[in-house]
Write a protein that holds these residues in place. Sequence first.
Motif, PDB file in Angstrom:
ATOM      1  N   LEU A  65      -6.288   3.139  -0.815  1.00 60.46           N
ATOM      2  CA  LEU A  65      -5.196   2.267   0.116  1.00 60.46           C
ATOM      3  C   LEU A  65      -4.735   0.984  -0.699  1.00 60.46           C
ATOM      4  O   LEU A  65      -3.755   0.953  -0.624  1.00 60.46           O
ATOM      5  CB  LEU A  65      -5.810   2.010   1.461  1.00 60.46           C
ATOM      6  CG  LEU A  65      -5.985   2.918   2.392  1.00 60.46           C
ATOM      7  CD1 LEU A  65      -6.362   2.581   3.649  1.00 60.46           C
ATOM      8  CD2 LEU A  65      -4.689   3.738   2.226  1.00 60.46           C
ATOM      9  N   LEU A  69      -3.313  -1.382   1.648  1.00 62.10           N
ATOM     10  CA  LEU A  69      -2.550  -1.009   2.607  1.00 62.10           C
ATOM     11  C   LEU A  69      -3.284  -0.794   3.882  1.00 62.10           C
ATOM     12  O   LEU A  69      -4.635  -0.706   3.561  1.00 62.10           O
ATOM     13  CB  LEU A  69      -2.028   0.452   2.417  1.00 62.10           C
ATOM     14  CG  LEU A  69      -0.667   0.266   1.203  1.00 62.10           C
ATOM     15  CD1 LEU A  69      -0.378   1.808   0.803  1.00 62.10           C
ATOM     16  CD2 LEU A  69       0.553  -0.471   1.380  1.00 62.10           C
ATOM     17  N   ASN A  96       4.193   6.636   2.930  1.00 60.16           N
ATOM     18  CA  ASN A  96       3.684   5.890   1.992  1.00 60.16           C
ATOM     19  C   ASN A  96       3.351   6.415   0.533  1.00 60.16           C
ATOM     20  O   ASN A  96       3.064   5.895  -0.375  1.00 60.16           O
ATOM     21  CB  ASN A  96       2.311   5.025   2.592  1.00 60.16           C
ATOM     22  CG  ASN A  96       2.913   4.027   3.473  1.00 60.16           C
ATOM     23  OD1 ASN A  96       2.968   2.942   3.103  1.00 60.16           O
ATOM     24  ND2 ASN A  96       2.894   4.298   4.580  1.00 60.16           N
TER      25      ASN A  96
END
Length: 347
Positions: A258, A261, A283
């Motif tokens: 991630l 994120l 994303n």
Amino acid sequence: MLVDNDAPLAPLTTLRLGGPARRLVTAVTDAEVVETVRAADAAGEPLLVIGGGSNLVIGDAGFDGTVLRIATEGFALDGTLLELAAGEVWTDAVARAVDAGLAGIEFLAGIPGSAGATPVQNVGAYGQEVAETITEVVAYDRLLHETVTLTGEDCAFSYRHSRFKADPDRYVVLRVRFRLADEGGMSSPVKYAEVARTLGVEAGQRVELRTAYETVLKLRAGKGMVLDPEDHDTWSAGSFFTNPVLTDDQYAAFLRRLDGLAAPAYPAGEGRTKTSAAWLIDNAGFRKGHGTGRPATLSTKHTLALTNRGGATTEDLLALAREVRDGVRAAFGVELVNEPVMVGVTL
């Protein structure tokens, strides 16, 4: 019973894609449905069963066999017990249940398709799914060659899955029975955060039944999820990918990818976590309207919907689906799984 040869299938699907059927049978009674299935099975004929066509991706070559379109009608209320014929339009059935003051399926408003498809997919949205209210499913069992009644427990419901989806060639749904609830004009408890925010209530509270119903319709329409022939954002199969459910090891690997994120995460049973397919797509760099100028694009309202802009082929749509799936895998190591049923094609 209506029989057509070399019949176009694209107009029978919400994506408006797919080649012709060698033979299309439209059945308007349970007896006609069973007769058609038995005849196809006895002849060793490939059989495809469709209702509202809202969850199908049919290949450009079409279907070289019999397509059975279930167009049966039947809406019967006995107190809080509701029985629907498989061919009943689901959106109409939900509206009639709300009109009768019964809660239990109001957050499933606006979902296109037929009643008979709802137990197959364990249709759900906005914190509600049909597994919560289905008591029985009457189906023709192609293995036993007889009509059977399965209890809700027999249906083995799980997230967007059921016994019928696990064994797609065995059962043809004829009737679905629900136990709804008379909450004095109030809805079921609000579970979904977006709905709660829109309504200005806390999760777990109830609101007026019609308010819940109308709120969901507005939310779905804002995402292009309510059918409108003039709006190409609704020329879709709804959410194309299911929300991934990850094991503990898969989730740990996902968190490492991630890079700061914060991804949505929801408990999904012991040792499992569910995350958002829409978040992953967005994303990974696929924004609303991705593919603009091509015959198939992401919806301009919702990244989970893959849409036909009017001149697409099924292969155009699948190329977009593969691009999105592969991009999410490369970015986050998570494999997206298609929700619609594939006929004659694969991802």
